[in-house]
Write a protein that holds these residues in place. Sequence first.
Motif, short mmCIF file in Angstrom:
data_model
loop_
_atom_site.label_atom_id
_atom_site.label_comp_id
_atom_site.label_asym_id
_atom_site.label_seq_id
_atom_site.Cartn_x
_atom_site.Cartn_y
_atom_site.Cartn_z
N THR A 170 -33.76 0.19 -57.54
CA THR A 170 -32.82 1.28 -57.84
C THR A 170 -32.15 1.84 -56.60
O THR A 170 -31.26 2.66 -56.71
CB THR A 170 -33.54 2.41 -58.58
N GLY A 171 -32.59 1.39 -55.43
CA GLY A 171 -31.94 1.81 -54.19
C GLY A 171 -32.61 3.01 -53.55
O GLY A 171 -33.17 3.88 -54.24
N THR A 172 -32.57 3.04 -52.23
CA THR A 172 -33.08 4.17 -51.44
C THR A 172 -31.98 4.62 -50.48
O THR A 172 -31.47 3.81 -49.71
CB THR A 172 -34.32 3.76 -50.63
N GLN A 173 -31.64 5.88 -50.58
CA GLN A 173 -30.61 6.44 -49.70
C GLN A 173 -31.29 6.81 -48.37
O GLN A 173 -32.21 7.63 -48.35
CB GLN A 173 -29.98 7.68 -50.32
N LEU A 174 -30.83 6.19 -47.30
CA LEU A 174 -31.36 6.50 -45.97
C LEU A 174 -30.41 7.45 -45.26
O LEU A 174 -29.21 7.17 -45.18
CB LEU A 174 -31.51 5.22 -45.15
#
Lengths: 115, 116
Positions: free
Chosen positions: B108-112
């Motif tokens: 689902t993605g990880t915002q860095l």
Amino acid sequence: NAGVTQTPKFQVLKTGQSMTLQCAQDMNHEYMSWYRQDPGMGLRLIHYSVGAGITDQGEVPNGYNVSRSTTEDFPLRLLSAAPSQTSVYFCASSYGTGSGANVLTFGAGSRLTVL
Amino acid sequence: AQSVAQPEDQVNVAEGNPLTVKCTYSVSGNPYLFWYVQYPNRGLQFLLKYITGDNLVKGSYGFEAEFNKSQTSFHLKKPSALVSDSALYFCAVRDLLTGGGNKLTFGTGTQLKVEL
């Protein structure tokens, strides 16, 4: 060196309308695929193709059709647009074999809004 | 079936500090594992992949990832973060047993977010 080209970049449709998202690649990749990206859901595979004349369904194929008449082109057709199809659509391609296999090259995306 | 989990929606780190973005996977056979990065209003770009061999894989822009079969994990790491690393990161898996046609399943993605 265009890579994967998607058109249009933006589109607004009314419920029930049909349209085609275009995808073209100039890298002679055998494999092509369509994904949709929705917030909190990552990318989900709609349809894919392993070569001209061969297509198969992915995880979320309902409401979409594809065809692959040439190696270069892989259009995605929305038959009767629904608000649930509001999303960002990405086309991707890759080699089928060799060191470049499994590495997807993505287009810039097509943002679709269905009212 | 193949699946990927990214347990963190967002990771915040100070510039110059090490960063880790977590990923775990589930497959029936052996996995091919990938990391992609997405900058705003752009398509995804390939960072690195694990196919076989050395468990530590090095990729673009100084990123690396470690394949851990016992923990079914493939965490993305970088020794010293840059503000320009701020982006959305996706882990992906292909199950060699069932994932023909380069069918990847994405997390689902990880915002860095890297801050000064």
